[in-house]
Each structure stands twice: as C-alpha cells, then as structure tokens.
Design a protein around this motif. Sequence first.
Motif, PDB file in Angstrom:
ATOM      1  N   LYS A  16       0.337  -1.327   0.168  1.00 49.28           N
ATOM      2  CA  LYS A  16       0.009   0.108   0.219  1.00 49.28           C
ATOM      3  C   LYS A  16       0.462   1.343  -0.134  1.00 49.28           C
ATOM      4  O   LYS A  16       0.745   2.207  -0.392  1.00 49.28           O
ATOM      5  CB  LYS A  16      -0.871  -0.251   1.245  1.00 49.28           C
ATOM      6  CG  LYS A  16      -2.276   0.822   1.365  1.00 49.28           C
ATOM      7  CD  LYS A  16      -2.579   0.161   2.114  1.00 49.28           C
ATOM      8  CE  LYS A  16      -1.680   0.099   4.170  1.00 49.28           C
ATOM      9  NZ  LYS A  16      -2.060   0.763   4.508  1.00 49.28           N
ATOM     10  N   TYR A  38       0.074   8.090  13.379  1.00 51.43           N
ATOM     11  CA  TYR A  38      -0.786   7.151  14.579  1.00 51.43           C
ATOM     12  C   TYR A  38       0.516   6.449  15.055  1.00 51.43           C
ATOM     13  O   TYR A  38       0.807   6.073  16.360  1.00 51.43           O
ATOM     14  CB  TYR A  38      -1.552   5.851  14.318  1.00 51.43           C
ATOM     15  CG  TYR A  38      -2.985   6.198  13.794  1.00 51.43           C
ATOM     16  CD1 TYR A  38      -3.599   6.945  15.132  1.00 51.43           C
ATOM     17  CD2 TYR A  38      -2.821   6.647  12.242  1.00 51.43           C
ATOM     18  CE1 TYR A  38      -4.922   7.683  14.636  1.00 51.43           C
ATOM     19  CE2 TYR A  38      -4.557   7.062  11.801  1.00 51.43           C
ATOM     20  CZ  TYR A  38      -5.682   7.481  12.854  1.00 51.43           C
ATOM     21  OH  TYR A  38      -6.588   7.424  12.900  1.00 51.43           O
ATOM     22  N   ARG A  90       9.026   2.794  12.947  1.00 52.20           N
ATOM     23  CA  ARG A  90       9.642   1.649  12.199  1.00 52.20           C
ATOM     24  C   ARG A  90       9.954   1.090  12.799  1.00 52.20           C
ATOM     25  O   ARG A  90      10.697  -0.262  12.009  1.00 52.20           O
ATOM     26  CB  ARG A  90       9.421   1.814  10.591  1.00 52.20           C
ATOM     27  CG  ARG A  90       9.142   2.631   9.701  1.00 52.20           C
ATOM     28  CD  ARG A  90       8.370   2.784   8.971  1.00 52.20           C
ATOM     29  NE  ARG A  90       8.199   4.065   8.198  1.00 52.20           N
ATOM     30  CZ  ARG A  90       6.480   4.460   8.329  1.00 52.20           C
ATOM     31  NH1 ARG A  90       6.002   3.399   8.002  1.00 52.20           N
ATOM     32  NH2 ARG A  90       5.684   5.418   7.362  1.00 52.20           N
ATOM     33  N   VAL A  98       1.386   0.376  18.198  1.00 52.61           N
ATOM     34  CA  VAL A  98       0.403   1.515  17.213  1.00 52.61           C
ATOM     35  C   VAL A  98      -0.711   0.602  17.828  1.00 52.61           C
ATOM     36  O   VAL A  98      -2.123   1.735  17.856  1.00 52.61           O
ATOM     37  CB  VAL A  98       0.945   1.805  15.510  1.00 52.61           C
ATOM     38  CG1 VAL A  98       1.206   0.163  15.608  1.00 52.61           C
ATOM     39  CG2 VAL A  98       0.188   2.961  15.604  1.00 52.61           C
ATOM     40  N   SER A  99      -1.485  -0.122  17.548  1.00 58.29           N
ATOM     41  CA  SER A  99      -3.344  -0.758  17.272  1.00 58.29           C
ATOM     42  C   SER A  99      -3.636  -0.354  18.961  1.00 58.29           C
ATOM     43  O   SER A  99      -4.914  -0.028  18.343  1.00 58.29           O
ATOM     44  CB  SER A  99      -3.137  -2.014  16.833  1.00 58.29           C
ATOM     45  OG  SER A  99      -2.720  -2.463  15.804  1.00 58.29           O
ATOM     46  N   SER A 102      -4.017   3.370  18.275  1.00 64.28           N
ATOM     47  CA  SER A 102      -5.225   3.960  17.346  1.00 64.28           C
ATOM     48  C   SER A 102      -6.331   3.414  17.651  1.00 64.28           C
ATOM     49  O   SER A 102      -7.446   4.625  17.068  1.00 64.28           O
ATOM     50  CB  SER A 102      -4.308   3.416  16.080  1.00 64.28           C
ATOM     51  OG  SER A 102      -4.586   2.009  16.507  1.00 64.28           O
ATOM     52  N   ARG A 108      -8.594   9.006  17.624  1.00 63.93           N
ATOM     53  CA  ARG A 108      -8.698   8.956  16.222  1.00 63.93           C
ATOM     54  C   ARG A 108      -9.243  10.382  15.576  1.00 63.93           C
ATOM     55  O   ARG A 108      -9.074  11.197  14.219  1.00 63.93           O
ATOM     56  CB  ARG A 108      -9.612   8.151  15.876  1.00 63.93           C
ATOM     57  CG  ARG A 108      -9.020   6.568  16.432  1.00 63.93           C
ATOM     58  CD  ARG A 108      -9.757   5.290  15.559  1.00 63.93           C
ATOM     59  NE  ARG A 108      -9.611   5.642  14.255  1.00 63.93           N
ATOM     60  CZ  ARG A 108      -8.448   4.799  13.733  1.00 63.93           C
ATOM     61  NH1 ARG A 108      -7.209   4.159  14.307  1.00 63.93           N
ATOM     62  NH2 ARG A 108      -8.273   5.287  12.056  1.00 63.93           N
ATOM     63  N   ASP A 135      -8.830   3.979   7.574  1.00 57.57           N
ATOM     64  CA  ASP A 135     -10.497   4.082   7.239  1.00 57.57           C
ATOM     65  C   ASP A 135     -10.566   5.696   6.697  1.00 57.57           C
ATOM     66  O   ASP A 135     -11.054   6.322   6.550  1.00 57.57           O
ATOM     67  CB  ASP A 135     -10.697   4.558   9.100  1.00 57.57           C
ATOM     68  CG  ASP A 135      -9.877   6.267   9.367  1.00 57.57           C
ATOM     69  OD1 ASP A 135      -8.501   5.963   8.673  1.00 57.57           O
ATOM     70  OD2 ASP A 135      -9.142   6.455  10.583  1.00 57.57           O
ATOM     71  N   ILE A 136      -9.976   5.569   5.411  1.00 59.52           N
ATOM     72  CA  ILE A 136      -9.838   6.690   4.024  1.00 59.52           C
ATOM     73  C   ILE A 136     -10.976   6.890   3.794  1.00 59.52           C
ATOM     74  O   ILE A 136     -12.108   7.761   4.031  1.00 59.52           O
ATOM     75  CB  ILE A 136      -8.559   6.665   3.753  1.00 59.52           C
ATOM     76  CG1 ILE A 136      -7.389   6.555   4.390  1.00 59.52           C
ATOM     77  CG2 ILE A 136      -8.290   8.243   3.365  1.00 59.52           C
ATOM     78  CD1 ILE A 136      -7.207   7.826   5.218  1.00 59.52           C
ATOM     79  N   ARG A 184      -2.071  -7.171  14.542  1.00 61.97           N
ATOM     80  CA  ARG A 184      -1.869  -6.184  14.309  1.00 61.97           C
ATOM     81  C   ARG A 184      -2.886  -5.493  13.281  1.00 61.97           C
ATOM     82  O   ARG A 184      -4.527  -4.773  13.235  1.00 61.97           O
ATOM     83  CB  ARG A 184      -0.906  -5.384  13.977  1.00 61.97           C
ATOM     84  CG  ARG A 184      -0.704  -3.827  13.146  1.00 61.97           C
ATOM     85  CD  ARG A 184       0.458  -2.667  13.696  1.00 61.97           C
ATOM     86  NE  ARG A 184       1.287  -3.360  12.535  1.00 61.97           N
ATOM     87  CZ  ARG A 184       1.206  -2.895  11.551  1.00 61.97           C
ATOM     88  NH1 ARG A 184       0.938  -1.673  11.230  1.00 61.97           N
ATOM     89  NH2 ARG A 184       2.434  -2.900  10.677  1.00 61.97           N
ATOM     90  N   ASP A 188      -6.394  -4.007  14.718  1.00 67.60           N
ATOM     91  CA  ASP A 188      -7.157  -2.715  13.607  1.00 67.60           C
ATOM     92  C   ASP A 188      -8.581  -3.479  13.471  1.00 67.60           C
ATOM     93  O   ASP A 188     -10.096  -2.608  13.188  1.00 67.60           O
ATOM     94  CB  ASP A 188      -6.766  -2.126  12.815  1.00 67.60           C
ATOM     95  CG  ASP A 188      -4.812  -2.103  12.821  1.00 67.60           C
ATOM     96  OD1 ASP A 188      -4.881  -1.793  14.822  1.00 67.60           O
ATOM     97  OD2 ASP A 188      -4.431  -1.622  12.362  1.00 67.60           O
ATOM     98  N   ARG A 191     -11.631  -3.224  16.556  1.00 68.40           N
ATOM     99  CA  ARG A 191     -11.918  -2.707  16.819  1.00 68.40           C
ATOM    100  C   ARG A 191     -13.084  -1.763  17.025  1.00 68.40           C
ATOM    101  O   ARG A 191     -13.732  -1.610  15.966  1.00 68.40           O
ATOM    102  CB  ARG A 191     -10.323  -0.829  16.660  1.00 68.40           C
ATOM    103  CG  ARG A 191     -10.396  -0.130  16.059  1.00 68.40           C
ATOM    104  CD  ARG A 191      -9.732   1.304  15.483  1.00 68.40           C
ATOM    105  NE  ARG A 191      -9.050   1.135  14.213  1.00 68.40           N
ATOM    106  CZ  ARG A 191      -8.542   1.310  13.304  1.00 68.40           C
ATOM    107  NH1 ARG A 191      -7.005   1.211  13.890  1.00 68.40           N
ATOM    108  NH2 ARG A 191      -8.553   1.687  12.631  1.00 68.40           N
TER     109      ARG A 191
END
Length: 227
Positions: A16, A38, A90, A98-99, A102, A108, A135-136, A184, A188, A191
């Motif tokens: 991605k 995030y 990273r 991170v999860s 976020s 958020r 979630d874009i 992760r 994600d 949630r």
Amino acid sequence: ALHGVVALDGPSGTGKTTVARRLAAELGAGYLDTGAMYRVVTLAVLQAGADPHDADAVVALARSVRLDVATDPDRPSVRLDGADVGESIRTPQVDAAVSAVSAVPEVRELLVQRQRTLIGDVAARGGGIVVDGRDIGTAVVPDAPLKVFLTASAAVRAARRGAQDTAAGREADQAAVLASVERRDRLDSSRAASPLRPADDAVEFDTSDLSIDQVLVALTELAGTRG
Ligand code: C5P
C-alpha cells in the motif's frame, strides 16, 4: 493531474505505502501517510514511558505533542516536536503498541481532523492527494471519488514486511514478522472506532500475485477515469 482524493486502504504488507507514494508522484499529487501519524503518537507514548493501554495518558500525550507532516510524495516526512522520526516510528516496539493507541477514539478524532486539514490544504491549491490508511474510504474522506482496498495473503504480507525490514537494515525473523502483522490486523479490524474494513464502494485488489508495477498500472488507469 489528479484533483480529487484517492483513498487507499488495507492491512499492512499489501504494498500500500509504496503504491500510494508512486501513484502520487506519477499523478503529480500529494501523498499522506496516515499510519505514520498514529506511529508518531505511539512513539511519543513509548518515549514518555507511558502505557499504550492507558487511554487517558495516551490522549493527553496526543494533545500535547507537536506533529508535523509533509505531503510531498518524493520527500514524505513526519516530525515529533521538531525531530524527524521517519525511522524511529518503524520499530517492532511501535508495531506492537500502535494498534492500542489507534483504537482510542479521541486519538482518532484528533488525527482525523488533522488529516482533513492537510487534505484540504492540498485541495485549496488545486491539487489531488493519495491518502494511505485503514479508514480513509470509510471515515476520513467518505466521499472520495476513488477508493481502493488492497489485500494480500498473510504469508505474502509477512514476506513483504520482512523484506522492508531487511532493506532498512533491520533484522527480520519471518515467523515473528508474520505473527506481528496478523496480530495488528486482527486488532485493527476488531476495534470499535473506525475498524479496518473496505468501504462499500471500494475497488478491492488482491495483490498477492501482483508486482508493485502491476498494481500501479491498474490504479493509474482507475485514477484517470475516476480520480
Ligand atoms: O500503515 P501503517 O502500518 O504504518 O499503520 C500503523 C498502524 O496505525 C495500523 O496498524 C493501525 O493501527 C493504525 N492506523 C489506523 N488508521 C489509519 C492508518 C493507520 O488506525 N488510517
């Protein structure tokens, strides 16, 4: 050139981020890596020695840190209180935390607001932008003219993440990478606040057997007709 928003969502290791950056460069568009945002908040939490599961502490930190984001696809950068943190976000430690960060609704809200402002700034200059995230298409820009959801098998995603780690000079234990990627994505997707899922009107691409170049060709074509 692209004038609208391309929403590019999907789990980690689907290619991605690479695809989004190259697509943006090719279309003369901006590029926004929302995952990096995030990650920066998560890094701030870890640096402060706070517990990523302590929502109040996480929200307080998210509100107090300065986060700067550059949307040039040739030089995307994120800064935490002025320091370039492109590499330190990273690490396996950030991946693991991170999860939890976020998943906090206030985090958020704060970051989605920032994302919409960044996207609006690019639009105000008459430009388009490729936005990379989870979630874009469902939450950040629900009216994006083009929404793409990239998928790939877990094994392929772990292999890609491992290759990224190796290329960046980090040691990659394939089994550990696979476990981390799967964990992760599970967190994600499950949630309550804007979980990872394709928008109803997203074009879904399974990239397991495709090269980055093949995905790019397909998306450039789609953006030409719908972007
Ligand atoms: O894309 P990347 O792997 O850098 O994203 C890191 C993490 O940030 C994801 O695993 C997810 O928890 C969170 N994220 C999110 N919403 C986004 C982008 C990323 O919740 N739009």
